[in-house]
Design an enzyme around this catalytic site. Structure first.
Site, PDB file in Angstrom:
ATOM      1  N   LYS A  31       0.823  -1.209   0.000  1.00 55.29           N
ATOM      2  CA  LYS A  31       0.000   0.000   0.000  1.00 55.29           C
ATOM      3  C   LYS A  31       0.863   1.268   0.000  1.00 55.29           C
ATOM      4  CE  LYS A  31      -4.330  -1.873   1.711  1.00 55.29           C
ATOM      5  NZ  LYS A  31      -5.373  -1.883   2.755  1.00 55.29           N
ATOM      6  N   ARG A  41      -3.096 -10.296   5.056  1.00 55.86           N
ATOM      7  CA  ARG A  41      -3.545 -10.279   3.657  1.00 55.86           C
ATOM      8  C   ARG A  41      -2.399  -9.740   2.812  1.00 55.86           C
ATOM      9  NH1 ARG A  41      -6.152  -6.878  -0.059  1.00 55.86           N
ATOM     10  NH2 ARG A  41      -7.733  -7.938  -1.357  1.00 55.86           N
TER      11      ARG A  41
END
Length: 337
Positions: free
Chosen positions: A279, A314
């Site tokens: 991210k 994740r």
């Protein structure tokens, strides 16, 4: 005044007799940070916390679809979208997606998360028909070949229905039941395990000046509220996973505050999932403009999360994460996975 307690998590064999296990993981704690809306109220020994809270935060988390939360669970990301921020367009066809799924399972993924709608910052909503057309053939192909739990990453009841019919096991809703009012009741009717994530706003606008009174406590309160909603619909706590939603309506400072405070969320009594992989936080702090170069930073955040008892990671980089976990566990706790 509401009191919040954040376990000060530790690992290793030098564990005092009065230490409490952290949510059934290899971490433990003897003290907590006492938080209120006014800030930190101090550090307390665990014996000075409410008994009901101690019971909830120390209990083993019940398995979901056979997943054992006493060890870190790796959730492999399988985006079948043309526009996801990291791997959009790479695994769109059934054959590409199946090969990718096989690679991730062989590398150590315990769970695969299939998504047909990008929810990256600025992304527009995808019609449910398109989302179904992207995900259902992939789920069916994986289910024919691989014995692995599957989650459907969707905000929409009709997509969840089609995915569960195709063989998915878990519904992973980035809106935490706040987008589609039909999704919660549908999951309850099907007794489908769910992951409830926090997001402030919609993907189209969520990164436009996100603001919080206290990001850690605000996210905690939202997840607590949505758990209560799920329980009122007929789901049980043992079917619920929570995710603080890094990058979904958060600045870098908000994301870092959530990472530092992750152990707080064990007070909700559910397994905790963290999705930090590749991210913007990793891009900016790690100075890695290309998404494929962000595995080291993603793994660093994953290990920080595991220390705090986070049960599900994740990730895009399954093999690298599994290797890092094996070495970290062997060198800190003596456990080998």
């Amino acid at each position: 005044m509401t009191d919040y307690f954040r376990p000060l998590a530790q690992t290793g064999d030098a564990r005092p007799a009065d230490a409490i296990p952290l949510a059934g993981t290899g971490s433990w704690f003897t003290h907590v940070e006492h938080l209120t809306r006014g800030g930190t109220a101090g550090i307390l020994p665990v014996k000075d916390t409410p008994e009901t809270w101690r019971e909830r935060v120390s209990q083993d988390r019940a398995p979901i679809e056979g997943l054992d939360f006493s060890q870190p669970v790796i959730m492999g990301i399988l985006n079948v979208t043309p526009d996801s921020f990291s791997d959009g367009g790479q695994f769109n066809s059934g054959s590409q997606a199946l090969r990718r799924a096989q690679v991730m399972v062989d590398a150590g993924a315990h769970l695969l998360d299939v998504g047909g709608e990008s929810t990256r910052p600025g992304a527009l909503e995808v019609p449910f028909e398109a989302e179904i057309a992207r995900t259902v053939p992939v789920i069916e192909a994986i289910r024919r070949k691989l014995d692995v739990p599957l989650s459907i990453d969707t905000r929409k009841a009709r997509v969840a229905h089609a995915a569960l019919e195709a063989g998915a096991n878990i519904v992973n809703d980035v809106s935490g039941f706040a987008f589609d009012p039909d999704l919660g009741p549908f999951c309850a009717t099907r007794a489908a395990p769910v992951c409830l994530m926090h997001a402030q706003g919609l993907p189209e606008t969520m990164q436009v000046k996100p603001q919080y009174d206290d990001v850690l406590l605000d996210v905690y309160d939202f997840l607590e509220q949505q758990i209560e909603l799920a329980l009122s619909l007929g789901l049980c706590r043992e079917q619920i996973i929570v995710d603080p939603g890094l990058g979904f309506g958060k600045t870098q400072a908000h994301n870092l505050a959530l990472i530092r405070g992750l152990s707080l969320f064990h007070g909700l009594g559910c397994p905790v999932l963290l999705g930090a992989s590749r991210k913007g936080l990793i891009r900016d702090i790690g100075q890695a403009p290309a998404a494929q170069d962000r595995a080291p930073g993603s793994i660093a955040v994953a290990l920080a999360a595991v220390v705090q008892g986070v049960q599900i990671l994740r990730v895009h980089d399954v093999a690298e994460t599994r290797q890092a976990l094996a070495l970290w566990q062997a060198s800190t706790t003596g456990v080998r996975t």
